[in-house]
Motif scaffolding. Structure first.
Motif, PDB file in Angstrom:
ATOM      1  N   SER A   1       0.777  -1.461   0.070  1.00 33.13           N
ATOM      2  CA  SER A   1       0.012   0.309   0.084  1.00 33.13           C
ATOM      3  C   SER A   1       0.941   1.665  -0.331  1.00 33.13           C
ATOM      4  O   SER A   1       0.686   2.371  -0.584  1.00 33.13           O
ATOM      5  CB  SER A   1      -0.777  -0.066   1.305  1.00 33.13           C
ATOM      6  OG  SER A   1      -0.404   0.163   2.332  1.00 33.13           O
ATOM      7  N   VAL A   2       1.736   0.803   0.565  1.00 31.42           N
ATOM      8  CA  VAL A   2       2.864   2.367   0.326  1.00 31.42           C
ATOM      9  C   VAL A   2       4.106   2.545  -0.695  1.00 31.42           C
ATOM     10  O   VAL A   2       4.760   1.461  -1.494  1.00 31.42           O
ATOM     11  CB  VAL A   2       4.287   2.244   1.420  1.00 31.42           C
ATOM     12  CG1 VAL A   2       5.036   3.202   1.482  1.00 31.42           C
ATOM     13  CG2 VAL A   2       3.481   1.556   2.768  1.00 31.42           C
ATOM     14  N   ARG A   3       3.044   3.612  -1.651  1.00 32.80           N
ATOM     15  CA  ARG A   3       3.631   3.493  -2.907  1.00 32.80           C
ATOM     16  C   ARG A   3       5.428   3.889  -3.059  1.00 32.80           C
ATOM     17  O   ARG A   3       6.550   3.935  -4.001  1.00 32.80           O
ATOM     18  CB  ARG A   3       2.976   5.232  -3.510  1.00 32.80           C
ATOM     19  CG  ARG A   3       1.538   4.148  -3.682  1.00 32.80           C
ATOM     20  CD  ARG A   3       1.332   5.520  -5.028  1.00 32.80           C
ATOM     21  NE  ARG A   3       1.335   6.678  -3.876  1.00 32.80           N
ATOM     22  CZ  ARG A   3       0.006   7.469  -3.550  1.00 32.80           C
ATOM     23  NH1 ARG A   3      -0.399   7.132  -3.544  1.00 32.80           N
ATOM     24  NH2 ARG A   3       0.239   8.385  -2.769  1.00 32.80           N
ATOM     25  N   GLY A   4       6.224   5.103  -1.861  1.00 31.26           N
ATOM     26  CA  GLY A   4       6.341   5.413  -1.633  1.00 31.26           C
ATOM     27  C   GLY A   4       7.180   6.994  -2.001  1.00 31.26           C
ATOM     28  O   GLY A   4       8.222   7.645  -1.963  1.00 31.26           O
ATOM     29  N   ASP A   5       6.432   7.573  -2.282  1.00 30.49           N
ATOM     30  CA  ASP A   5       6.385   9.040  -2.813  1.00 30.49           C
ATOM     31  C   ASP A   5       5.500  10.219  -1.665  1.00 30.49           C
ATOM     32  O   ASP A   5       5.558  10.953  -1.700  1.00 30.49           O
ATOM     33  CB  ASP A   5       5.344   9.270  -4.058  1.00 30.49           C
ATOM     34  CG  ASP A   5       4.146   8.852  -4.431  1.00 30.49           C
ATOM     35  OD1 ASP A   5       3.914   8.300  -3.363  1.00 30.49           O
ATOM     36  OD2 ASP A   5       3.268   9.452  -5.024  1.00 30.49           O
ATOM     37  N   GLU A   6       5.206   9.809  -0.557  1.00 34.55           N
ATOM     38  CA  GLU A   6       4.543   9.896   0.298  1.00 34.55           C
ATOM     39  C   GLU A   6       5.008  10.997   1.240  1.00 34.55           C
ATOM     40  O   GLU A   6       6.216  10.056   1.394  1.00 34.55           O
ATOM     41  CB  GLU A   6       3.000   8.535   1.177  1.00 34.55           C
ATOM     42  CG  GLU A   6       2.407   8.332   0.498  1.00 34.55           C
ATOM     43  CD  GLU A   6       3.132   6.627  -0.506  1.00 34.55           C
ATOM     44  OE1 GLU A   6       1.745   6.218  -0.387  1.00 34.55           O
ATOM     45  OE2 GLU A   6       4.312   6.588  -0.589  1.00 34.55           O
ATOM     46  N   ASP A   7       4.974  11.925   1.820  1.00 36.36           N
ATOM     47  CA  ASP A   7       5.150  12.579   2.428  1.00 36.36           C
ATOM     48  C   ASP A   7       5.247  11.900   4.358  1.00 36.36           C
ATOM     49  O   ASP A   7       5.939  12.869   4.867  1.00 36.36           O
ATOM     50  CB  ASP A   7       5.042  14.537   2.601  1.00 36.36           C
ATOM     51  CG  ASP A   7       5.415  15.207   0.633  1.00 36.36           C
ATOM     52  OD1 ASP A   7       6.503  14.828   0.557  1.00 36.36           O
ATOM     53  OD2 ASP A   7       4.907  15.647   0.193  1.00 36.36           O
ATOM     54  N   LEU A   8       4.050  11.789   4.264  1.00 42.70           N
ATOM     55  CA  LEU A   8       2.993  11.644   5.211  1.00 42.70           C
ATOM     56  C   LEU A   8       2.296  10.515   5.496  1.00 42.70           C
ATOM     57  O   LEU A   8       1.711  10.442   4.358  1.00 42.70           O
ATOM     58  CB  LEU A   8       3.026  12.598   6.417  1.00 42.70           C
ATOM     59  CG  LEU A   8       2.750  12.612   7.718  1.00 42.70           C
ATOM     60  CD1 LEU A   8       3.773  11.927   8.907  1.00 42.70           C
ATOM     61  CD2 LEU A   8       1.808  13.637   8.091  1.00 42.70           C
ATOM     62  N   LEU A   9       3.249   9.497   6.290  1.00 48.60           N
ATOM     63  CA  LEU A   9       1.667   8.477   6.118  1.00 48.60           C
ATOM     64  C   LEU A   9       0.709   7.869   7.586  1.00 48.60           C
ATOM     65  O   LEU A   9       1.417   8.602   8.779  1.00 48.60           O
ATOM     66  CB  LEU A   9       1.864   7.132   5.881  1.00 48.60           C
ATOM     67  CG  LEU A   9       3.273   6.798   4.442  1.00 48.60           C
ATOM     68  CD1 LEU A   9       4.130   5.562   4.108  1.00 48.60           C
ATOM     69  CD2 LEU A   9       1.392   7.195   3.174  1.00 48.60           C
ATOM     70  N   ILE A  10      -0.370   8.326   7.327  1.00 52.19           N
ATOM     71  CA  ILE A  10      -1.233   7.457   8.586  1.00 52.19           C
ATOM     72  C   ILE A  10      -2.116   6.053   8.224  1.00 52.19           C
ATOM     73  O   ILE A  10      -2.840   6.134   6.856  1.00 52.19           O
ATOM     74  CB  ILE A  10      -2.623   8.680   8.650  1.00 52.19           C
ATOM     75  CG1 ILE A  10      -1.435   9.980   9.205  1.00 52.19           C
ATOM     76  CG2 ILE A  10      -3.278   8.151   9.959  1.00 52.19           C
ATOM     77  CD1 ILE A  10      -2.904  10.926   9.603  1.00 52.19           C
ATOM     78  N   PHE A  11      -2.162   5.344   8.896  1.00 47.85           N
ATOM     79  CA  PHE A  11      -2.900   4.033   9.110  1.00 47.85           C
ATOM     80  C   PHE A  11      -4.458   3.961   9.745  1.00 47.85           C
ATOM     81  O   PHE A  11      -3.683   4.028  11.346  1.00 47.85           O
ATOM     82  CB  PHE A  11      -2.088   2.771   8.910  1.00 47.85           C
ATOM     83  CG  PHE A  11      -0.538   3.264   8.237  1.00 47.85           C
ATOM     84  CD1 PHE A  11      -0.489   3.306   7.030  1.00 47.85           C
ATOM     85  CD2 PHE A  11       0.946   3.272   8.541  1.00 47.85           C
ATOM     86  CE1 PHE A  11       0.271   3.740   6.344  1.00 47.85           C
ATOM     87  CE2 PHE A  11       1.833   3.525   8.400  1.00 47.85           C
ATOM     88  CZ  PHE A  11       1.780   3.133   6.911  1.00 47.85           C
ATOM     89  N   GLY A  12      -5.311   3.811   9.467  1.00 48.20           N
ATOM     90  CA  GLY A  12      -6.142   4.070  10.545  1.00 48.20           C
ATOM     91  C   GLY A  12      -6.904   2.489   9.819  1.00 48.20           C
ATOM     92  O   GLY A  12      -6.085   0.990   9.234  1.00 48.20           O
TER      93      GLY A  12
END
Length: 336
Positions: free
Chosen positions: A150-161
């Motif tokens: 689910s993690v692409r690699g271009d995210e600046d910040l991730l939140i998991f719910g």
């Protein structure tokens, strides 16, 4: 620590993962000292901005791409009456995330985040962990892999719910197994159970610990035996974020229990979004050395607490990047 092919030896894996950018952190810290304000006067906002700088590897962190991913699963322990809501809610809420009517949907829109919802097996509940492991090795590896993918690699910040009726009981079981203590001290109201419901939850946790003695001392095995597919996916996603040096804002009790097997070292890239009202969350945060940004009495899940904290994180980055230095503003600095 031998675990699934998706997760080789956890200690060796953590040793091989990025540890953040010392130079970027130092540059961000130096910038904070030059901004037009007394040193330290923005308090926690300064630390948040510096944390993001370290893990993004840039003096001025960015929040252009923020993603909230909600993982949904079902739990076999619900037949023991541990929730005030039926299992059908899982599929209904999964549809709600896609339709945009859930609380986290509104928060994602309000604070400029992309929202994704991933089915981790809503139609296929985990096994009843009071009689054996919740997942076999293959099911656990599949869920962990789904999280990592689910993690692409271009995210600046991730939140998991997360969404999963019964998963506050699973989180309590995981926390009790990793941290120790009386199961009754880890269970909380969850979806709103009464005193009898709390007693049932504590009994289920106690029976789960007794039925899975082989997981003792092995935090990842604890998650396989006592957790859920959505929790395993959160673990995988958090690990993948670390691998790609993406900072993570952790949500409430279930999300924190999901990543607890990584320990303090494995969560160095993470900030805690909030302290849930769920009974065991504050104890688990203390065990992991995490200081929550917010404490608003929330216990909804879905990533909603961390999504709300995103507003504070954006404030931190806006001040860090947008304020002028004393030199730029031609303002006299502190004497001495």
């Amino acid at each position: 620590m031998n675990i699934t092919p998706e997760l080789p030896d956890i200690d060796a894996l953590l040793d091989s993962l990025p540890r953040g950018d010392d130079a970027a952190e130092a540059a961000a810290r130096a910038r904070q000292g030059q901004l037009v304000k007394p040193t330290g006067s923005l308090g926690r906002l300064e630390d948040i901005a510096v944390h993001l700088a370290r893990w993004q590897g840039a003096e001025r962190p960015r929040l252009e791409t923020v993603t909230i991913t909600v993982f949904a699963g079902s739990h076999g322990i619900t037949k023991h009456g541990v929730s005030a809501f039926p299992d059908e809610v899982n599929a209904q809420m999964l549809g709600g995330f896609h339709a945009g009517f859930a609380a986290v949907c509104q928060l994602a829109e309000a604070f400029g985040a992309e929202l994704k919802a991933i089915d981790c097996g809503v139609a296929h509940p985990t096994d009843d962990f009071t009689v054996g492991p919740a997942m076999d090795a293959a099911a656990f590896a599949e869920a962990v892999g789904k999280g990592r993918a689910s993690v692409r690699g271009d995210e600046d910040l991730l939140i998991f719910g997360e969404m999963g009726i019964g998963n506050t009981t699973a989180a309590a079981a995981v926390a009790a197994a990793i941290c120790g203590g009386d199961p009754a001290g880890w269970v909380g109201q969850g979806t709103g159970v009464d005193e009898d419901g709390l007693a049932r939850k504590a009994d289920v946790v106690r029976r789960g610990l007794m039925a899975n003695p082989a997981s003792s001392g092995n935090p990842v095995e604890v998650l396989r035996c006592l957790g859920g597919r959505e929790m395993a996916a959160i673990l995988g996603a958090c690990l993948e974020a670390r691998k790609k040096s993406i900072p993570v804002l952790i949500d409430g009790f279930i999300a924190t229990a999901s990543v607890a097997p990584l320990g303090r070292q494995g969560l160095a890239h993470c900030l805690s979004g909030h302290a849930s009202q769920e009974h065991g969350h504050r104890k688990l945060l203390d065990f992991l050395g995490l200081d929550p940004i917010l404490d608003l009495g929330m216990r909804l899940g879905e990533g909603s607490g961390a999504a709300t904290a995103l507003g504070i994180v954006r404030a931190a980055v806006a001040c860090h990047n947008g304020m002028a230095t004393f030199e730029e503003a031609a303002v006299a600095g502190k004497n001495g």
